[in-house]
Design a protein around this motif. Sequence first.
Motif, short mmCIF file in Angstrom:
data_model
loop_
_atom_site.label_atom_id
_atom_site.label_comp_id
_atom_site.label_asym_id
_atom_site.label_seq_id
_atom_site.Cartn_x
_atom_site.Cartn_y
_atom_site.Cartn_z
N ASP A 1 0.85 -1.18 0.00
CA ASP A 1 0.00 0.00 0.00
C ASP A 1 0.89 1.25 0.00
OD1 ASP A 1 -1.69 2.20 1.48
OD2 ASP A 1 -3.11 0.68 0.78
N PHE A 2 0.43 2.33 -0.62
CA PHE A 2 1.20 3.57 -0.62
C PHE A 2 1.56 4.00 0.80
CE2 PHE A 2 -0.74 3.92 -4.83
CZ PHE A 2 0.35 4.31 -5.58
N ALA A 3 0.67 3.76 1.75
CA ALA A 3 0.91 4.15 3.14
C ALA A 3 2.02 3.32 3.79
CB ALA A 3 -0.38 4.03 3.94
N GLN A 4 2.43 2.24 3.17
CA GLN A 4 3.50 1.39 3.72
C GLN A 4 4.87 1.74 3.17
OE1 GLN A 4 1.50 -2.26 2.50
NE2 GLN A 4 1.40 -2.88 4.66
N ARG A 5 4.94 2.68 2.26
CA ARG A 5 6.23 3.00 1.63
C ARG A 5 7.28 3.41 2.66
NH1 ARG A 5 7.78 5.90 -3.90
NH2 ARG A 5 10.02 6.04 -3.51
N ASN B 1 -2.18 4.98 -9.85
CA ASN B 1 -3.31 4.14 -9.48
C ASN B 1 -3.25 3.73 -8.01
OD1 ASN B 1 -4.54 4.44 -11.94
ND2 ASN B 1 -3.65 2.59 -12.81
N TRP B 2 -3.68 2.55 -7.65
CA TRP B 2 -3.89 2.22 -6.24
C TRP B 2 -2.86 1.27 -5.63
CZ3 TRP B 2 -7.05 1.48 -10.33
CH2 TRP B 2 -7.09 0.21 -10.86
N SER B 3 -1.98 0.69 -6.41
CA SER B 3 -0.98 -0.24 -5.88
C SER B 3 0.41 0.34 -6.02
CB SER B 3 -1.02 -1.58 -6.61
OG SER B 3 -2.25 -2.21 -6.41
N PRO C 1 -1.08 -4.53 7.70
CA PRO C 1 -2.01 -3.93 6.73
C PRO C 1 -2.48 -2.56 7.21
CG PRO C 1 -2.57 -6.22 7.13
CD PRO C 1 -1.53 -5.85 8.13
N VAL C 2 -2.73 -1.68 6.26
CA VAL C 2 -3.08 -0.30 6.62
C VAL C 2 -4.46 0.11 6.14
CG1 VAL C 2 -0.70 0.47 6.73
CG2 VAL C 2 -1.92 0.59 4.56
N ASP C 3 -5.19 -0.78 5.48
CA ASP C 3 -6.51 -0.38 4.98
C ASP C 3 -7.59 -1.33 5.51
OD1 ASP C 3 -6.28 -2.70 3.49
OD2 ASP C 3 -6.03 -1.67 1.58
N GLU C 4 -8.80 -0.98 5.20
CA GLU C 4 -9.95 -1.76 5.68
C GLU C 4 -10.03 -3.15 5.06
OE1 GLU C 4 -10.98 0.62 2.15
OE2 GLU C 4 -10.21 1.24 4.10
#
Length: 121
Positions: A14-18, A45-47, A76-79
């Motif tokens: 996820d982008f938030a895990q970069r 995009n999303w990945s 994991p950082v998303d729902e």
Amino acid sequence: MGMYASIRGWLEIDFAQREAAEGIIERHRHELYSGGWAFPVRPFNWSLYLFYGGDIRQGEVPWLREQVEQLARMTPVDEDDDWPRGLFVVTAEEGAGASMWQVREAAVTEVPAPGPFWLAE
């Protein structure tokens, strides 16, 4: 001179895990072999795909494997509760054939690459 292994593969994160991924890579910094890690210059995009590609001494394969295992365990950082996932192909100079590191559900599993495997040659 030593024996080498060719390792190439990717992780989908996820982008938030970069930032966490960059931290893991930095903590395991190797003057020569860390240069094999690459993020897209302009993700879209999303990945977010994190890539590794390089020829490293076979004695350093556990060094890289440890990084992949730590990256696989990033929370994991998303729902959707998606863990990082990916695939790495490892071929050894000694002719042991190709193996794959399958990354999913916070684990790295090593399996023989199916043969004939086009990346093994």
